[in-house]
Design a protein around this motif. Structure first.
Motif, PDB file in Angstrom:
ATOM      1  N   VAL A  78      -5.699  17.970  22.818  1.00 56.14           N
ATOM      2  CA  VAL A  78      -5.072  16.653  22.655  1.00 56.14           C
ATOM      3  C   VAL A  78      -4.510  16.160  23.986  1.00 56.14           C
ATOM      4  N   VAL A  79      -3.821  17.030  24.699  1.00 56.16           N
ATOM      5  CA  VAL A  79      -3.229  16.634  25.978  1.00 56.16           C
ATOM      6  C   VAL A  79      -4.319  16.284  26.985  1.00 56.16           C
ATOM      7  N   THR A  80      -5.371  17.086  27.036  1.00 57.35           N
ATOM      8  CA  THR A  80      -6.483  16.799  27.944  1.00 57.35           C
ATOM      9  C   THR A  80      -7.154  15.486  27.578  1.00 57.35           C
ATOM     10  N   ALA A  81      -7.289  15.242  26.275  1.00 54.33           N
ATOM     11  CA  ALA A  81      -7.922  14.004  25.816  1.00 54.33           C
ATOM     12  C   ALA A  81      -7.164  12.773  26.281  1.00 54.33           C
ATOM     13  N   VAL A  82      -5.851  12.879  26.377  1.00 55.44           N
ATOM     14  CA  VAL A  82      -5.042  11.762  26.869  1.00 55.44           C
ATOM     15  C   VAL A  82      -5.090  11.691  28.388  1.00 55.44           C
ATOM     16  N   THR A  83      -5.044  12.844  29.030  1.00 56.05           N
ATOM     17  CA  THR A  83      -4.960  12.883  30.497  1.00 56.05           C
ATOM     18  C   THR A  83      -6.246  12.436  31.168  1.00 56.05           C
ATOM     19  N   ALA A  84      -7.393  12.963  30.721  1.00 60.38           N
ATOM     20  CA  ALA A  84      -8.652  12.744  31.428  1.00 60.38           C
ATOM     21  C   ALA A  84      -9.035  11.264  31.579  1.00 60.38           C
ATOM     22  N   VAL A 132      -2.631  19.184  30.819  1.00 60.08           N
ATOM     23  CA  VAL A 132      -2.469  18.190  31.889  1.00 60.08           C
ATOM     24  C   VAL A 132      -3.324  18.568  33.088  1.00 60.08           C
ATOM     25  N   GLY A 133      -3.236  19.825  33.514  1.00 57.80           N
ATOM     26  CA  GLY A 133      -4.049  20.263  34.652  1.00 57.80           C
ATOM     27  C   GLY A 133      -5.526  20.180  34.356  1.00 57.80           C
ATOM     28  N   MET A 134      -5.901  20.586  33.166  1.00 56.59           N
ATOM     29  CA  MET A 134      -7.312  20.572  32.788  1.00 56.59           C
ATOM     30  C   MET A 134      -7.877  19.151  32.760  1.00 56.59           C
ATOM     31  N   GLY A 135      -7.118  18.219  32.195  1.00 51.54           N
ATOM     32  CA  GLY A 135      -7.593  16.847  32.095  1.00 51.54           C
ATOM     33  C   GLY A 135      -7.885  16.240  33.453  1.00 51.54           C
ATOM     34  N   ALA A 136      -7.023  16.504  34.428  1.00 49.40           N
ATOM     35  CA  ALA A 136      -7.229  15.952  35.768  1.00 49.40           C
ATOM     36  C   ALA A 136      -8.421  16.587  36.460  1.00 49.40           C
ATOM     37  N   VAL A 137      -8.542  17.914  36.370  1.00 50.94           N
ATOM     38  CA  VAL A 137      -9.635  18.602  37.070  1.00 50.94           C
ATOM     39  C   VAL A 137     -10.981  18.275  36.442  1.00 50.94           C
ATOM     40  N   TRP A 138     -11.086  18.450  35.138  1.00 48.52           N
ATOM     41  CA  TRP A 138     -12.366  18.223  34.474  1.00 48.52           C
ATOM     42  C   TRP A 138     -12.749  16.749  34.505  1.00 48.52           C
ATOM     43  N   GLY A 139     -11.756  15.866  34.414  1.00 48.95           N
ATOM     44  CA  GLY A 139     -12.046  14.444  34.419  1.00 48.95           C
ATOM     45  C   GLY A 139     -12.546  13.912  35.744  1.00 48.95           C
ATOM     46  N   LEU A 140     -12.208  14.593  36.845  1.00 41.80           N
ATOM     47  CA  LEU A 140     -12.597  14.121  38.180  1.00 41.80           C
ATOM     48  C   LEU A 140     -13.732  14.903  38.816  1.00 41.80           C
ATOM     49  N   SER A 141     -13.914  16.159  38.411  1.00 40.99           N
ATOM     50  CA  SER A 141     -14.782  17.056  39.181  1.00 40.99           C
ATOM     51  C   SER A 141     -16.230  16.580  39.265  1.00 40.99           C
TER      52      SER A 141
END
Length: 413
Positions: A78-84, A132-141
Motif C-alpha cells: 500500500v505504501v509503495t503504491a502511494v509512493t511510486a 517508502v524506500g521501495m516506491g522511490a527506487v522501483w518507481g525510478l529505476s
C-alpha cells in the motif's frame, strides 16, 4: 500493441554528463551503472518479499499467526503504491541519483526496524518505511536505466534492471530463507540493511547526475496535446490486467510456504529449493519476455497471464504430488518473471515521452495489487485453507487473461 509504435523504450534525455548518442555504444562503465540499479531493485524486492520465505518462524517469533504476518506485505504494498506514482511528479529538477541513494537509506532503516521488531506494531511501522524506500527506487529505476545507455540498448537495460526483481526470487528470497533457517529471520533482515547501505554508496559513485528529463510541456511527440494516461488504451488495459493478475499471483504466492508444507508435505529445506527453482525460471522469463515484448508486447503479456493461471491451477489440482508441484513452481516462475518488463513495455511503447510517469503509475498499481493479493490471500487461507486459496487465485488469473484478450486490441503511440 500498435504496429507503428516504437519497438523499444524511448531514447533518454541526458544531462550535463550525457550518455551515448544513438550511433555510439554503451560503455562498460555505463553498464556498471545499470548493474548497480539492478542490484538496488534486487535488494528492494528481497526486502519486500523476504517475509514469504521466513513466514512461519517470523510469525512464531512475533507471536502472531502466519496470516497476520503475511499482512505485513500488504502494508508495504500500500505504501509503495502511494509512493511510486507520486515520486516522479514531486521531484522536479532534483538529481535522480541522489533521490535513489536517499531511498536506499530509507530502505536500510526499514529493514533494521524489521530486524528489531518485537511485535506486530513495530513490524507494521518497519514495513511502512520499507514501502517508502521501495516506491522511490522501483518507481525510478527503469526510467533511469534508459538514460544510462545507448537508445538501442534501452530495452536490455530495462530487462537488466527489472531482472533484479526476478533475481530477488532466484537468490534473495531463497538465500534469505536459508539464512533465516540457519541463523534466525532477524539476521536475514539485518543483512539486507547492510546491503542497502552499501548500494547507497554504489549509486552515488557510478551514476551520473540525472536531473528531470526534458519533455515538451503538455505536448506529445507529435506536438498535439497530451492524452491523459488513463485514456490511453494500452495503459488502461495494461493496468487493469495488472491489478487482477498480480492480485492473483500474490494471493497464492504470499502463502506458498504453508501451502507447500501442508499440501505437498515438504520440509523447510525443500521449500527453499522449490523457491529457488521458481526464481531461476523467473530470471529466464524476465529476459525472454523482455526480448519478445520489444516486438509483441501485448501477446507476450497474454502468454504470461495464461502461464500464471495454469501454474496455480496445477498446484490446486496436483499439489500433493511433489514432482508436479516442482513443475508448477518452475512454470509459475517462468511466467511471472517476465510480467514486470513485458507489462511495462506494453504501456511505455504507447506513450514514449512519458516513461517516468507511466513507470511510477505502473509500479504503484503493481504494488497496490501486491498488497491486495496478500490481504485477500491471508483472509482466504485463514477462513478456508490453502486449496480454496489456490482456486480463487486461478480464477482471478483467468479474469486477468480475459481483460487482456478483450481489451487493448488497437493502440496508438
Amino acid at each position: 500493441m500498435s504496429s507503428h509504435t516504437s519497438t523499444s523504450l524511448p531514447a533518454p534525455t541526458h544531462d550535463s554528463r550525457p550518455g551515448p548518442s544513438p550511433e555510439q555504444r554503451t560503455t562498460p562503465w555505463q553498464w556498471i551503472g545499470v548493474a548497480v540499479l539492478a542490484l538496488s531493485t534486487f535488494v528492494v524486492v528481497t526486502s519486500e518479499m523476504l517475509p514469504i520465505g521466513v513466514l512461519t518462524p517470523m510469525a512464531d517469533g512475533l507471536h502472531i499467526s502466519p496470516g497476520t504476518a503475511g499482512f505485513s506485505l500488504s502494508v508495504t504494498g500500500v505504501v509503495t503504491a502511494v509512493t511510486a506514482p507520486v515520486v516522479p511528479r514531486v521531484l522536479g529538477a532534483l538529481d535522480r541519483r541522489v533521490v535513489l541513494a536517499a531511498a536506499m537509506v530509507v530502505l536500510a532503516v526499514g529493514n533494521a526496524l524489521t530486524a528489531a521488531a518485537g511485535g506486530f506494531g513495530l513490524l507494521v511501522v518497519s514495513r511502512i518505511v520499507v514501502g517508502v524506500g521501495m516506491g522511490a527506487v522501483w518507481g525510478l529505476s527503469s526510467a533511469v536505466a534508459t538514460r544510462l545507455v545507448a537508445p538501442r540498448n534501452a530495452m536490455l537495460a530495462v530487462s537488466c534492471t527489472v531482472g533484479g526483481v526476478a533475481a530477488a526470487s532466484v537468490v534473495g528470497v531463497p538465500l534469505g530463507t536459508l539464512v533465516g533457517n540457519s541463523f534466525g529471520w532477524r539476521t536475514a533482515f539485518a543483512a539486507l540493511t547492510a546491503a542497502a547501505l552499501l548500494l547507497t554508496a554504489g549509486l552515488l559513485l557510478v551514476l551520473p547526475r540525472l536531473p528531470r528529463p526534458a519533455a515538451p510541456a503538455g505536448r506529445g511527440e507529435s506536438g498535439t496535446a497530451r492524452q491523459p494516461l488513463l485514456r490511453n488504451a494500452p495503459v488502461a488495459v495494461g493496468l487493469l490486467l495488472t491489478v487482477f493478475l498480480v492480485t492473483a499471483h500474490f494471493a497464492a504466492y504470499t502463502y506458498v510456504r504453508p501451502v507447500l508444507e501442508e499440501r505437498t508435505g515438504v520440509t523447510p529445506g525443500t521449500v527453499a529449493l522449490f523457491l529457488l527453482l521458481y526464481g531461476l525460471f523467473g530470471l529466464i522469463g524476465n529476459f525472454a519476455a523482455g526480448a519478445l515484448a520489444a516486438r509483441r508486447a501485448r501477446h507476450t503479456v497474454l502468454g504470461l497471464a495464461a502461464g500464471i493461471g495454469a501454474s496455480i491451477l496445477l498446484l490446486a489440482l496436483f499439489g500433493t504430488v511433489a514432482s508436479v508441484t516442482g513443475f508448477g513452481m518452475a512454470l509459475w516462475g517462468l511466467a511471472y518473471g517476465g510480467l514486470s518488463v513485458a507489462g511495462l513495455a506494453w504501456m511505455t511503447q504507447s506513450a514514449p515521452d512519458r516513461v517516468e510517469h507511466i513507470t511510477g503509475l505502473y509500479v504503484g498499481v503493481f504494488t497496490a495489487a501486491i498488497a491486495l493479493g496478500a490481504f485477500l490471500g491471508g483472509t482466504v487461507v485463514e477462513a478456508a485453507g490453502s486449496t480454496p486459496l489456490l482456486w480463487s487465485a486461478a480464477a482471478l488469473a483467468a479474469v486477468a487473461l480475459t481483460v487482456g484478450v478483450c481489451g487493448g486490441r488497437k493502440t496508438r503511440s
